[in-house]
Write a protein that holds these residues in place. Structure first.
Motif, mmCIF file in Angstrom:
data_model
loop_
_atom_site.group_PDB
_atom_site.id
_atom_site.type_symbol
_atom_site.label_atom_id
_atom_site.label_comp_id
_atom_site.label_asym_id
_atom_site.label_seq_id
_atom_site.Cartn_x
_atom_site.Cartn_y
_atom_site.Cartn_z
ATOM 1 N N ILE A 154 0.829 -1.199 0.000
ATOM 2 C CA ILE A 154 0.000 0.000 0.000
ATOM 3 C C ILE A 154 0.867 1.255 0.000
ATOM 4 C CG2 ILE A 154 -1.548 1.380 1.456
ATOM 5 C CD1 ILE A 154 -2.928 -1.285 2.219
ATOM 6 N N THR A 155 1.942 1.230 0.765
ATOM 7 C CA THR A 155 2.854 2.379 0.811
ATOM 8 C C THR A 155 3.391 2.710 -0.571
ATOM 9 O OG1 THR A 155 3.511 1.906 3.097
ATOM 10 C CG2 THR A 155 5.019 3.252 1.780
ATOM 11 N N GLN A 156 3.769 1.690 -1.321
ATOM 12 C CA GLN A 156 4.296 1.908 -2.671
ATOM 13 C C GLN A 156 3.191 2.339 -3.636
ATOM 14 O OE1 GLN A 156 7.469 2.089 -3.059
ATOM 15 N NE2 GLN A 156 7.787 1.341 -0.973
ATOM 16 N N LEU A 157 2.018 1.755 -3.497
ATOM 17 C CA LEU A 157 0.906 2.136 -4.369
ATOM 18 C C LEU A 157 0.478 3.580 -4.115
ATOM 19 C CD1 LEU A 157 -1.253 -1.123 -4.240
ATOM 20 C CD2 LEU A 157 0.057 -0.279 -6.203
ATOM 21 N N GLU A 158 0.543 4.023 -2.876
ATOM 22 C CA GLU A 158 0.203 5.413 -2.571
ATOM 23 C C GLU A 158 1.184 6.374 -3.234
ATOM 24 O OE1 GLU A 158 -2.112 4.944 1.719
ATOM 25 O OE2 GLU A 158 0.063 5.233 1.698
ATOM 26 N N LYS A 159 2.434 5.980 -3.317
ATOM 27 C CA LYS A 159 3.419 6.791 -4.034
ATOM 28 C C LYS A 159 3.058 6.868 -5.519
ATOM 29 C CE LYS A 159 7.248 5.625 -0.927
ATOM 30 N NZ LYS A 159 8.561 4.933 -0.814
ATOM 31 N N LEU A 160 2.559 5.765 -6.047
ATOM 32 C CA LEU A 160 2.162 5.734 -7.452
ATOM 33 C C LEU A 160 0.968 6.649 -7.698
ATOM 34 C CD1 LEU A 160 3.006 4.308 -10.075
ATOM 35 C CD2 LEU A 160 1.395 2.483 -9.520
ATOM 36 N N VAL A 161 0.051 6.706 -6.751
ATOM 37 C CA VAL A 161 -1.094 7.608 -6.875
ATOM 38 C C VAL A 161 -0.622 9.058 -6.992
ATOM 39 C CG1 VAL A 161 -3.106 8.564 -5.672
ATOM 40 C CG2 VAL A 161 -2.722 6.096 -5.683
ATOM 41 N N VAL A 162 0.373 9.419 -6.183
ATOM 42 C CA VAL A 162 0.920 10.782 -6.236
ATOM 43 C C VAL A 162 1.515 11.067 -7.616
ATOM 44 C CG1 VAL A 162 2.679 12.345 -5.300
ATOM 45 C CG2 VAL A 162 1.358 10.876 -3.756
ATOM 46 N N VAL A 163 2.261 10.102 -8.148
ATOM 47 C CA VAL A 163 2.881 10.270 -9.467
ATOM 48 C C VAL A 163 1.809 10.461 -10.542
ATOM 49 C CG1 VAL A 163 4.257 9.141 -11.261
ATOM 50 C CG2 VAL A 163 4.981 9.012 -8.869
ATOM 51 N N PHE A 164 0.798 9.598 -10.553
ATOM 52 C CA PHE A 164 -0.257 9.705 -11.565
ATOM 53 C C PHE A 164 -1.065 11.002 -11.394
ATOM 54 C CE2 PHE A 164 -0.295 4.852 -12.144
ATOM 55 C CZ PHE A 164 0.463 4.939 -13.286
ATOM 56 N N ASN A 166 0.102 13.870 -10.293
ATOM 57 C CA ASN A 166 0.931 14.955 -10.843
ATOM 58 C C ASN A 166 0.963 14.929 -12.366
ATOM 59 O OD1 ASN A 166 1.539 15.828 -8.259
ATOM 60 N ND2 ASN A 166 3.430 14.649 -8.123
ATOM 61 N N LEU A 167 1.056 13.729 -12.928
ATOM 62 C CA LEU A 167 1.063 13.608 -14.385
ATOM 63 C C LEU A 167 -0.280 14.015 -14.981
ATOM 64 C CD1 LEU A 167 3.038 10.253 -14.765
ATOM 65 C CD2 LEU A 167 3.812 12.517 -15.497
ATOM 66 N N GLU A 168 -1.346 13.677 -14.284
ATOM 67 C CA GLU A 168 -2.688 14.066 -14.741
ATOM 68 C C GLU A 168 -2.798 15.582 -14.832
ATOM 69 O OE1 GLU A 168 -7.346 13.813 -13.210
ATOM 70 O OE2 GLU A 168 -5.732 12.927 -12.006
ATOM 71 N N GLY A 191 -3.519 13.438 -19.743
ATOM 72 C CA GLY A 191 -4.029 13.612 -18.383
ATOM 73 C C GLY A 191 -5.230 12.738 -18.100
ATOM 74 N N GLN A 192 -6.125 12.608 -19.097
ATOM 75 C CA GLN A 192 -7.282 11.737 -18.903
ATOM 76 C C GLN A 192 -6.857 10.278 -18.736
ATOM 77 O OE1 GLN A 192 -9.227 13.093 -22.498
ATOM 78 N NE2 GLN A 192 -10.784 14.243 -21.348
ATOM 79 N N GLY A 193 -5.865 9.873 -19.531
ATOM 80 C CA GLY A 193 -5.352 8.516 -19.388
ATOM 81 C C GLY A 193 -4.741 8.281 -18.018
ATOM 82 N N CYS A 380 11.336 5.240 -14.820
ATOM 83 C CA CYS A 380 10.489 5.269 -16.010
ATOM 84 C C CYS A 380 9.479 6.420 -15.960
ATOM 85 C CB CYS A 380 9.765 3.937 -16.188
ATOM 86 S SG CYS A 380 8.820 3.809 -17.725
ATOM 87 N N LEU A 381 8.474 6.306 -15.089
ATOM 88 C CA LEU A 381 7.363 7.260 -15.110
ATOM 89 C C LEU A 381 7.813 8.698 -14.923
ATOM 90 C CD1 LEU A 381 4.601 5.365 -13.077
ATOM 91 C CD2 LEU A 381 4.814 5.575 -15.553
ATOM 92 N N ASN A 382 8.760 8.918 -14.016
ATOM 93 C CA ASN A 382 9.189 10.286 -13.718
ATOM 94 C C ASN A 382 10.002 10.930 -14.845
ATOM 95 O OD1 ASN A 382 7.941 10.456 -11.245
ATOM 96 N ND2 ASN A 382 9.754 9.912 -10.059
ATOM 97 N N HIS A 383 10.375 10.140 -15.853
ATOM 98 C CA HIS A 383 11.267 10.668 -16.890
ATOM 99 C C HIS A 383 10.738 10.444 -18.308
ATOM 100 C CE1 HIS A 383 14.245 11.364 -13.756
ATOM 101 N NE2 HIS A 383 14.006 10.145 -13.322
#
Length: 453
Positions: A154-164, A166-168, A191-193, A380-383
């Protein structure tokens, strides 16, 4: 050297070895893999927590002396504090039911408790395993471990939520060509994706929270087959009070022992969530590979970070290494889910004895995801570089933009215009202007990509 006996025979063990004859026999019988019980300290620690609470509960029930209880509790606290696992060497592939795991824990605690005891010798079965069966303590330790593993994921998935998230926000107006069946569709924004990916992750977190709650239902007190033979009601009540206090968690008794021992659907549900996560990571990674294909003759709507050379013979070639890693991890988790499903299905009569293979595959899936997500984010995602101009060109040229004409001119006419556009390699907007259905100003307004998103 010390002499150890069981009903099969006797063996000599060096004095510094803390485990006993049953663990020794497991080492002889099950030398299968390089995966050992000591590779899973979370499981060991939760078994020890159960043994600690059981000792106090047995004392409060009048079944264990104060001295013996204190010796066992001290031995448990030693292990919980020192966190040394070298005395738990048995292979994860062993006999069904987890007896070897339970006895490895019992024997080490017995060895350590006897250094504390003032009176009688503390026996791994008589004292450490008092009021217990492997059949109730081992699945209970698995449940508690799933709670811990879920929190890490969950801790790692929550970090992923933050990344998505911000990208949105960053790409709320960055248009791309939508595709269905790998064919051109109408435009959307990146952003919609990303918003869809974010919501998916949030949903998995919610499911894992539910799993965490369910994982706190233990089957301690059921003993062998659910009839509680050898365990008093006083012991069971005190056990749940003690372990809840020790672990600061609302741990409770399963509502039906017979259900809990016979059925492994809880593990299947856990594995399903992990498989869901893996399926999404595989899908996203496949999409990234597709959109970054090129760089000279592919889609090339995005560029992925170059993390290492991609070929031993083609200089300068860069591969989508991180997405490929994520996909392979996902394939592995799919296989583990199949093993878990088969093990759950093969439970017979009063007990599912295949929890060892369930444990191995569940914990490995948790670890794979928890370890992979930070790499996916950081490497990957951040770059990712989005080529906005190329994306807009692709979106503008899509023949699927004719969908906007169906209300105004009807489906048949829109189909005719689409066919003509594809045949003459023109855009829909160019065809509409050529056919004098709209003037240039009207066409520019109607085919403004912002109208599609």
């Amino acid at each position: 050297m010390r002499l150890e006996k069981d009903f099969i025979g006797e063996i000599e063990l060096e004095d510094h070895i803390e485990y006993g004859i049953q663990t020794f026999r497991a080492l002889q019988n099950f030398s299968i893999s390089h995966q050992k019980l000591n590779d899973y300290p979370i499981l060991i620690m939760n078994m020890v927590q159960i043994k600690k609470a059981a000792a106090t509960a047995n004392y409060l029930a009048g079944s264990l002396t104060s001295n013996d209880c204190q010796a066992i509790v001290t031995a448990c606290d030693e292990l919980l504090t020192q966190q040394t696992y070298d005395q738990f060497p048995i292979d994860l592939y062993n006999a069904g039911g987890g007896v070897s795991v339970n006895m490895n824990i019992n024997e080490v605690l017995s060895y350590r408790a006897n250094r504390q005891s003032l009176h009688e010798k503390i026996h791994p079965n008589t004292h450490i395993n008092m009021s217990q069966s492997t059949n109730d303590v081992f699945p209970s330790a698995i449940h508690l471990s799933i709670h811990t593993y879920s929190e890490a994921l969950i801790t790692q998935l929550e970090k992923l939520v933050v990344v998505f998230t911000n990208l949105e926000k960053e790409h709320a107006q960055t248009v791309k060509l939508g595709r269905t069946c790998l064919q051109d569709a109408v435009p959307i924004t990146f952003g919609q994706g990303y918003s869809g990916q974010k919501v998916f992750v949030i949903r998995q977190i919610e499911k894992l929270r539910c799993i965490q709650n369910e994982s706190l239902e233990l089957v301690v007190g059921a003993t062998a087959v659910g009839t509680s033979i050898g365990a008093s009601a006083v012991y069971t009540s005190n056990f749940y009070s003690e372990i809840s206090k020790n672990m600061a968690l609302p741990i409770r008794c399963a509502p039906n022992y017979f259900d809990a021992l016979q059925h492994a659907d809880f593990y299947v549900n856990v594995s399903t969530i992990l498989k869901n996560c893996a399926s999404a990571f595989s899908k996203w990674s496949s999409d990234l590979r597709f959109l970054s294909s090129g760089p000279t003759s592919g889609i090339t709507e995005i560029s992925l970070p170059a993390v290492q050379p991609g070929s031993s013979i083609m200089p300068g070639k860069v591969n989508p290494c991180i997405p490929e890693m994520m996909m392979q991890i996902s394939f592995d988790i799919f296989g583990k889910d199949t093993a878990i499903s088969l093990a759950a299905e093969r439970g017979e009569l009063e007990l599912n004895v295949w929890e060892m293979i369930i444990t191995k595959n569940l914990f490995e899936s948790f670890e794979l995801l928890s370890n992979a997500i930070p790499l996916f984010i950081d490497k990957c995602l951040n770059h990712i570089v989005i080529h906005a101009e190329r994306n807009e060109q692709h979106a503008s040229k899509s023949a699927a933009l004719s969908a906007v004409l169906t209300k105004q001119f009807g489906y048949v006419k829109a189909l005719e215009l689409t066919t003509l556009a594809l045949k003459k390699n023109m855009t829909i907007k160019e065809v509409v202007i050529q056919q004098q259905l709209l003037d240039e100003q009207q066409a520019n307004k109607q085919f403004n990509l912002k109208n599609f998103i």
